[in-house]
Design an enzyme around this catalytic site. Structure first.
Site, PDB file in Angstrom:
ATOM      1  N   ASP A   1      50.015  34.727  29.356  1.00 27.42           N
ATOM      2  CA  ASP A   1      48.577  34.836  29.444  1.00 27.42           C
ATOM      3  C   ASP A   1      47.958  35.637  28.502  1.00 27.42           C
ATOM      4  O   ASP A   1      48.022  36.993  28.512  1.00 27.42           O
ATOM      5  CB  ASP A   1      48.286  35.284  30.936  1.00 27.42           C
ATOM      6  CG  ASP A   1      46.844  35.324  31.120  1.00 27.42           C
ATOM      7  OD1 ASP A   1      46.192  34.908  30.393  1.00 27.42           O
ATOM      8  OD2 ASP A   1      46.355  35.965  32.272  1.00 27.42           O
TER       9      ASP A   1
ATOM     10  N   GLN B   1      43.180  38.197  27.766  1.00 25.34           N
ATOM     11  CA  GLN B   1      42.781  39.776  27.280  1.00 25.34           C
ATOM     12  C   GLN B   1      43.336  39.981  25.902  1.00 25.34           C
ATOM     13  O   GLN B   1      42.928  41.203  25.584  1.00 25.34           O
ATOM     14  CB  GLN B   1      43.117  40.711  28.487  1.00 25.34           C
ATOM     15  CG  GLN B   1      42.526  40.555  29.756  1.00 25.34           C
ATOM     16  CD  GLN B   1      40.801  40.544  29.900  1.00 25.34           C
ATOM     17  OE1 GLN B   1      40.689  41.297  29.142  1.00 25.34           O
ATOM     18  NE2 GLN B   1      40.450  40.156  30.908  1.00 25.34           N
TER      19      GLN B   1
ATOM     20  N   HIS C   1      47.273  38.247  36.495  1.00 22.83           N
ATOM     21  CA  HIS C   1      46.053  37.819  37.111  1.00 22.83           C
ATOM     22  C   HIS C   1      46.394  36.632  37.838  1.00 22.83           C
ATOM     23  O   HIS C   1      47.310  35.771  37.643  1.00 22.83           O
ATOM     24  CB  HIS C   1      44.996  37.201  35.901  1.00 22.83           C
ATOM     25  CG  HIS C   1      43.680  36.635  36.421  1.00 22.83           C
ATOM     26  ND1 HIS C   1      43.272  35.594  36.789  1.00 22.83           N
ATOM     27  CD2 HIS C   1      42.354  37.247  35.967  1.00 22.83           C
ATOM     28  CE1 HIS C   1      42.165  35.533  36.954  1.00 22.83           C
ATOM     29  NE2 HIS C   1      41.580  36.379  36.488  1.00 22.83           N
TER      30      HIS C   1
ATOM     31  N   LYS D   1      35.713  34.926  26.729  1.00 30.18           N
ATOM     32  CA  LYS D   1      36.130  36.432  26.523  1.00 30.18           C
ATOM     33  C   LYS D   1      36.002  37.063  24.959  1.00 30.18           C
ATOM     34  O   LYS D   1      36.263  38.133  24.983  1.00 30.18           O
ATOM     35  CB  LYS D   1      37.442  36.449  27.246  1.00 30.18           C
ATOM     36  CG  LYS D   1      37.402  36.568  28.488  1.00 30.18           C
ATOM     37  CD  LYS D   1      38.746  37.021  29.350  1.00 30.18           C
ATOM     38  CE  LYS D   1      38.959  36.434  30.846  1.00 30.18           C
ATOM     39  NZ  LYS D   1      37.933  37.202  31.734  1.00 30.18           N
TER      40      LYS D   1
ATOM     41  N   CYS E   1      40.958  39.713  40.339  1.00 28.96           N
ATOM     42  CA  CYS E   1      41.728  38.702  40.554  1.00 28.96           C
ATOM     43  C   CYS E   1      43.207  39.240  40.142  1.00 28.96           C
ATOM     44  O   CYS E   1      44.270  38.403  39.962  1.00 28.96           O
ATOM     45  CB  CYS E   1      41.500  37.646  39.718  1.00 28.96           C
ATOM     46  SG  CYS E   1      39.819  36.799  39.852  1.00 28.96           S
TER      47      CYS E   1
END
Length: 407
Positions: free
Chosen positions: A198, A201, A121, A224, A361
């Protein structure tokens, strides 16, 4: 098996319609819906405990501080961290930027290497691109496999004694692949490199234990994972956080202020300048408790069931290209031949279906896929097979309408 019918009753928005149709929400990779338990936690703070934290010596202020710090402990327990290793931010983006600006700019120099991937991302990639430009460090890509995965073998192929940082996602927001983070951390540490993960997700869907992974930094966001917007989390190993300078300066992160120099609080507070995201943190704590009550393993199993069903049905439709047929999570990225993803998303919208269309993104990945954009349907704990059926039937009718010139 989740009791999806019961779960859906916790989400007031699912009683709404969109364009006169029942709302079908399949954009959970962008943001998740909010259960009433989170909404109530926010209302409780705003209506009953609305004071600033770490300041007032009166009871209301102490009550607010207690709720805020309880949320920090809830987050810490959720990922197997110590409370002092949890920094509340406004987003995963801010968390990732803190790592790059407070750690990267201080520790990298010309010739050092930063490893990342085309799956990232922009929030994970761009901060390190900036660090490379400022410091003279070299940004290098970890090669992807033919189907777009990160493997430990390909990480090893580019690791060197010059590698100082490895910045990778835990789960790709387009391909839905799970990266071998534990193995990446192990081999990176063999080269004395730090790993920034990251997990935007991953945290909503997978059990995470940062001590088992041995990652140095891990970032995720609240919205999220059923929580409010405007709150994120940065986990960092405490010794690293302590050595890093503050990212922002202002009230409450200071120790002593003099005319020409100042000292700052220990982590995590030196990274929480000004009034922090009090309501957001409290809401995130409520969201985590909700997820834990249902069980992340149960949620993940449901997502895989929904994803596999969607793949099976979509692959029956002629002219649909799926880019991640072997994805590991509830993300399905696809295109309809001859129809731009934005146009197809408009058709879905007319039927009350929310999907994402665009580059997500991840422009580097779009170039790797040789696509200007893709459609992305992402499921969650409240998704049903009936909703998938409507997505597929709309795909068929929308494709036919474009081919026959009805749009």
């Amino acid at each position: 098996m989740l009791d999806t019918k019961k779960i859906r009753k916790d989400f007031p928005i699912l009683e709404e319609t969109m364009n006169g149709k029942p709302l079908i929400y399949l954009d959970n990779g962008a943001t998740a819906l909010k259960p009433k338990q989170v909404i109530q936690a926010l209302e409780h703070y705003n209506a009953k405990k609305s004071a600033n934290v770490h300041r007032g010596v009166y009871k209301l202020g102490n009550d607010a501080t207690e709720l805020y710090e309880e949320a920090r402990q809830t987050v810490a327990d959720f990922i197997g961290a110590f409370r002092k290793e949890i920094v509340f931010t406004k987003s995963a983006t801010e968390s990732l930027n803190i790592v790059a600006m407070s750690y990267g700019l201080q520790n990298l120099k010309e010739g050092d290497e930063i490893l990342t991937t085309e799956l990232e991302h922009h929030s994970s990639f761009l901060p390190w691109q900036h660090v490379a430009k400022v410091t003279g460090a070299v940004l290098k890509l970890i090669p992807l496999t033919a189907d777009g995965r990160i493997t430990i073998e390909n990480v090893r192929s580019v690791l060197s004694q010059k590698t100082k940082v490895v910045a990778v996602n835990y789960v790709s927001n387009v391909m839905g692949y799970i990266a071998p983070i534990k193995e990446i951390c192990r081999v990176a540490h063999e080269h004395n490199a730090v790993v920034s993960v990251d997990a935007a997700q991953a945290a909503p869907h997978l059990p995470i234990d940062v001590k088992e992974l041995d990652c140095d930094f891990l970032s995720f966001t609240g919205h999220k994972m059923l929580g409010p917007t405007g709150v994120g989390v940065l986990y960092g190993k405490y010794d690293l956080l302590q050595k890093m300078p503050p990212f922002m300066f202002g009230g409450e992160m200071i120790d002593i202020v003099d005319l020409h120099s100042s000292t700052f609080k220990n982590a995590p507070y030196k990274f929480e300048a000004g009034t922090p995201v009090i309501a957001g943190a409290i809401g995130l704590g409520a969201a985590i408790k909700y997820l834990q009550q249902i069980g992340l393993s149960n949620i993940h199993a449901h997502e895989i069931e929904m994803k596999n069903y969607a793949l099976k049905q979509l692959q029956k439709v002629e002219g649909v290209t799926v880019f991640n047929p072997d994805g590991d999570t509830g993300i399905v990225s696809f295109n309809v031949d001859g129809v731009h993803p934005h146009d197809m998303a408009t058709v879905y919208d007319s039927r009350g279906i929310c999907v994402r269309a665009g580059h997500h993104c991840t422009q580097l990945l779009m170039k790797w896929l040789k696509q200007p954009a893709t459609l992305r349907a992402s499921v969650y704990l409240y998704t049903t097979k009936e909703e998938i059926d409507t997505l597929v039937s709309t795909t068929v009718s929308g494709k036919d309408a474009f081919i026959n010139g009805f749009f």
